[in-house]
Design a protein around this motif. Structure first.
Motif, mmCIF file in Angstrom:
data_model
loop_
_atom_site.group_PDB
_atom_site.id
_atom_site.type_symbol
_atom_site.label_atom_id
_atom_site.label_comp_id
_atom_site.label_asym_id
_atom_site.label_seq_id
_atom_site.Cartn_x
_atom_site.Cartn_y
_atom_site.Cartn_z
ATOM 1 N N VAL A 34 0.835 -1.196 0.000
ATOM 2 C CA VAL A 34 0.000 0.000 0.000
ATOM 3 C C VAL A 34 0.869 1.245 0.000
ATOM 4 C CG1 VAL A 34 -1.758 1.291 1.277
ATOM 5 C CG2 VAL A 34 -1.852 -1.192 1.207
ATOM 6 N N GLY A 35 0.590 2.149 -0.928
ATOM 7 C CA GLY A 35 1.262 3.440 -0.968
ATOM 8 C C GLY A 35 0.311 4.516 -0.485
ATOM 9 N N GLN A 36 0.862 5.676 -0.134
ATOM 10 C CA GLN A 36 0.042 6.799 0.334
ATOM 11 C C GLN A 36 0.467 8.069 -0.388
ATOM 12 O OE1 GLN A 36 0.877 6.850 4.545
ATOM 13 N NE2 GLN A 36 -1.031 5.791 4.965
ATOM 14 N N VAL A 37 -0.504 8.919 -0.658
ATOM 15 C CA VAL A 37 -0.250 10.214 -1.273
ATOM 16 C C VAL A 37 -1.390 11.144 -0.871
ATOM 17 C CG1 VAL A 37 -1.461 9.694 -3.440
ATOM 18 C CG2 VAL A 37 0.396 11.356 -3.434
ATOM 19 N N LYS A 38 -1.101 12.449 -0.788
ATOM 20 C CA LYS A 38 -2.163 13.416 -0.516
ATOM 21 C C LYS A 38 -2.781 13.837 -1.838
ATOM 22 C CE LYS A 38 -0.981 15.325 3.917
ATOM 23 N NZ LYS A 38 -0.811 16.538 4.698
ATOM 24 N N CYS A 39 -4.110 13.971 -1.849
ATOM 25 C CA CYS A 39 -4.821 14.420 -3.040
ATOM 26 C C CYS A 39 -4.297 15.803 -3.426
ATOM 27 C CB CYS A 39 -6.325 14.472 -2.761
ATOM 28 S SG CYS A 39 -7.282 15.169 -4.131
ATOM 29 N N PRO B 20 -2.750 0.910 -4.360
ATOM 30 C CA PRO B 20 -1.823 -0.217 -4.541
ATOM 31 C C PRO B 20 -0.447 0.330 -4.908
ATOM 32 C CG PRO B 20 -3.824 -0.563 -5.811
ATOM 33 C CD PRO B 20 -3.876 0.834 -5.269
ATOM 34 N N TYR B 21 0.562 -0.029 -4.137
ATOM 35 C CA TYR B 21 1.906 0.503 -4.333
ATOM 36 C C TYR B 21 2.364 0.236 -5.758
ATOM 37 C CZ TYR B 21 6.290 2.372 -2.647
ATOM 38 O OH TYR B 21 7.368 3.179 -2.437
ATOM 39 N N GLY B 22 2.865 1.262 -6.414
ATOM 40 C CA GLY B 22 3.322 1.134 -7.790
ATOM 41 C C GLY B 22 2.325 1.652 -8.810
ATOM 42 N N ALA B 23 1.114 2.036 -8.389
ATOM 43 C CA ALA B 23 0.117 2.570 -9.317
ATOM 44 C C ALA B 23 0.587 3.928 -9.841
ATOM 45 C CB ALA B 23 -1.232 2.718 -8.621
ATOM 46 N N GLU C 205 -1.556 12.202 -9.935
ATOM 47 C CA GLU C 205 -0.468 11.403 -10.503
ATOM 48 C C GLU C 205 0.517 11.066 -9.391
ATOM 49 O OE1 GLU C 205 -0.443 10.353 -13.710
ATOM 50 O OE2 GLU C 205 -2.379 11.373 -13.913
ATOM 51 N N ILE C 206 1.028 9.848 -9.407
ATOM 52 C CA ILE C 206 1.999 9.417 -8.409
ATOM 53 C C ILE C 206 3.388 9.565 -9.022
ATOM 54 C CG2 ILE C 206 2.746 7.559 -6.874
ATOM 55 C CD1 ILE C 206 -0.170 8.429 -6.449
ATOM 56 N N ARG D 37 5.482 10.755 -3.587
ATOM 57 C CA ARG D 37 5.411 9.354 -3.136
ATOM 58 C C ARG D 37 5.902 9.251 -1.708
ATOM 59 N NH1 ARG D 37 8.282 6.490 -7.114
ATOM 60 N NH2 ARG D 37 6.339 6.359 -8.249
ATOM 61 N N ARG D 38 5.195 8.466 -0.901
ATOM 62 C CA ARG D 38 5.612 8.198 0.479
ATOM 63 C C ARG D 38 6.107 6.761 0.571
ATOM 64 N NH1 ARG D 38 1.442 10.584 4.857
ATOM 65 N NH2 ARG D 38 1.576 12.750 4.267
#
Length: 133
Positions: free
Chosen positions: A77-82, A92-95, A108-109, A114-115
Protein backbone atom coordinates in the motif's frame (compact mmCIF):
# COMPACT_ATOMS: atom_id res chain seq x y z
CA UNK A 1 -41.62 -62.70 27.41
CA UNK A 2 -38.40 -64.19 26.17
CA UNK A 3 -39.75 -64.33 22.60
CA UNK A 4 -40.61 -60.63 22.66
CA UNK A 5 -37.15 -59.73 23.96
CA UNK A 6 -35.55 -61.96 21.35
CA UNK A 7 -37.63 -60.39 18.54
CA UNK A 8 -36.83 -56.90 19.82
CA UNK A 9 -33.10 -57.64 19.85
CA UNK A 10 -33.29 -59.10 16.31
CA UNK A 11 -35.13 -56.00 15.07
CA UNK A 12 -32.51 -53.74 16.66
CA UNK A 13 -29.70 -55.70 15.00
CA UNK A 14 -31.44 -55.49 11.59
CA UNK A 15 -31.92 -51.71 11.98
CA UNK A 16 -28.28 -51.19 12.94
CA UNK A 17 -27.09 -53.16 9.91
CA UNK A 18 -29.44 -51.29 7.55
CA UNK A 19 -27.80 -47.96 8.45
CA UNK A 20 -29.41 -44.55 8.59
CA UNK A 21 -32.72 -43.81 6.89
CA UNK A 22 -32.67 -42.71 3.22
CA UNK A 23 -31.73 -39.07 2.69
CA UNK A 24 -29.99 -38.81 6.04
CA UNK A 25 -26.60 -37.12 6.00
CA UNK A 26 -24.27 -36.53 8.91
CA UNK A 27 -23.85 -32.94 10.06
CA UNK A 28 -20.33 -31.74 9.21
CA UNK A 29 -18.24 -30.56 12.15
CA UNK A 30 -18.25 -26.78 12.64
CA UNK A 31 -15.41 -24.81 11.07
CA UNK A 32 -12.78 -23.69 13.55
CA UNK A 33 -13.22 -20.06 14.61
CA UNK A 34 -9.99 -18.12 13.99
CA UNK A 35 -8.48 -16.37 16.98
CA UNK A 36 -8.38 -12.55 16.90
CA UNK A 37 -4.65 -12.65 16.10
CA UNK A 38 -5.46 -14.62 12.92
CA UNK A 39 -7.98 -11.99 11.76
CA UNK A 40 -7.42 -8.74 9.88
CA UNK A 41 -9.70 -5.83 8.99
CA UNK A 42 -10.34 -3.65 5.97
CA UNK A 43 -12.94 -1.16 4.78
CA UNK A 44 -15.20 -2.20 1.90
CA UNK A 45 -14.31 -0.17 -1.19
CA UNK A 46 -17.98 0.23 -2.09
CA UNK A 47 -20.14 0.68 1.01
CA UNK A 48 -17.31 1.65 3.43
CA UNK A 49 -18.26 -0.98 6.04
CA UNK A 50 -15.56 -2.47 8.24
CA UNK A 51 -14.87 -6.08 7.25
CA UNK A 52 -13.06 -8.73 9.26
CA UNK A 53 -11.37 -11.58 7.41
CA UNK A 54 -8.79 -14.33 8.03
CA UNK A 55 -5.21 -13.13 7.52
CA UNK A 56 -3.76 -14.27 4.23
CA UNK A 57 -7.02 -13.97 2.28
CA UNK A 58 -6.59 -12.39 -1.16
CA UNK A 59 -10.24 -11.38 -1.69
CA UNK A 60 -12.99 -10.49 0.80
CA UNK A 61 -16.67 -10.39 -0.15
CA UNK A 62 -18.68 -7.75 1.70
CA UNK A 63 -21.73 -9.28 3.38
CA UNK A 64 -23.62 -5.99 3.02
CA UNK A 65 -23.19 -4.97 -0.64
CA UNK A 66 -21.67 -8.22 -2.03
CA UNK A 67 -18.63 -6.37 -3.48
CA UNK A 68 -15.51 -8.52 -3.78
CA UNK A 69 -12.62 -6.49 -2.33
CA UNK A 70 -8.98 -7.12 -3.22
CA UNK A 71 -6.84 -7.38 -0.08
CA UNK A 72 -3.54 -5.52 0.00
CA UNK A 73 -0.91 -6.26 2.63
CA UNK A 74 0.71 -3.31 4.41
CA UNK A 75 3.86 -3.52 2.26
CA UNK A 76 1.71 -3.30 -0.90
CA UNK A 77 0.00 0.00 0.00
CA UNK A 78 1.26 3.44 -0.97
CA UNK A 79 0.04 6.80 0.33
CA UNK A 80 -0.25 10.21 -1.27
CA UNK A 81 -2.16 13.42 -0.52
CA UNK A 82 -4.82 14.42 -3.04
CA UNK A 83 -3.47 17.25 -5.20
CA UNK A 84 -6.84 19.00 -5.02
CA UNK A 85 -8.26 18.61 -1.50
CA UNK A 86 -5.25 17.20 0.46
CA UNK A 87 -7.09 14.10 1.70
CA UNK A 88 -4.63 11.28 2.43
CA UNK A 89 -5.18 8.53 -0.14
CA UNK A 90 -4.03 4.92 -0.09
CA UNK A 91 -3.45 3.00 -3.31
CA UNK A 92 -1.82 -0.22 -4.54
CA UNK A 93 1.91 0.50 -4.33
CA UNK A 94 3.32 1.13 -7.79
CA UNK A 95 0.12 2.57 -9.32
CA UNK A 96 0.73 5.54 -11.66
CA UNK A 97 -2.23 7.56 -10.30
CA UNK A 98 -5.06 7.47 -7.78
CA UNK A 99 -8.57 8.97 -7.84
CA UNK A 100 -9.68 10.80 -4.71
CA UNK A 101 -12.76 9.32 -3.08
CA UNK A 102 -13.80 12.77 -1.79
CA UNK A 103 -13.41 15.12 -4.76
CA UNK A 104 -12.78 12.61 -7.63
CA UNK A 105 -9.57 14.40 -8.67
CA UNK A 106 -6.93 12.12 -10.21
CA UNK A 107 -3.52 12.61 -8.59
CA UNK A 108 -0.47 11.40 -10.50
CA UNK A 109 2.00 9.42 -8.41
CA UNK A 110 5.63 10.47 -8.83
CA UNK A 111 8.86 10.94 -6.91
CA UNK A 112 7.71 14.38 -5.77
CA UNK A 113 4.73 13.07 -3.76
CA UNK A 114 5.41 9.35 -3.14
CA UNK A 115 5.61 8.20 0.48
CA UNK A 116 7.21 5.09 1.91
CA UNK A 117 4.97 1.99 2.02
CA UNK A 118 2.59 1.85 5.00
CA UNK A 119 4.51 -1.07 6.53
CA UNK A 120 7.72 0.98 6.58
CA UNK A 121 5.92 3.91 8.24
CA UNK A 122 4.63 1.50 10.90
CA UNK A 123 8.14 0.18 11.52
CA UNK A 124 7.54 -3.22 9.93
CA UNK A 125 10.17 -4.60 7.57
CA UNK A 126 9.21 -4.95 3.92
CA UNK A 127 9.24 -8.64 2.95
CA UNK A 128 11.94 -9.65 0.48
CA UNK A 129 10.87 -9.80 -3.16
CA UNK A 130 10.61 -13.23 -4.75
CA UNK A 131 13.26 -12.77 -7.43
CA UNK A 132 14.70 -15.85 -9.06
CA UNK A 133 18.39 -15.82 -9.87
Amino acid sequence: MENREKESMENQEENEEAGPPPGWQPIPPPLPVPSPSEMAQMVCGSCRRLLAYPRGARHVKCSCCQTVNFVLEAHQVGQVKCASCAVLLMYPYGAPSVRCSSCCFVTEIGDHNRRAPWSVQQGQPTPPSNTVR
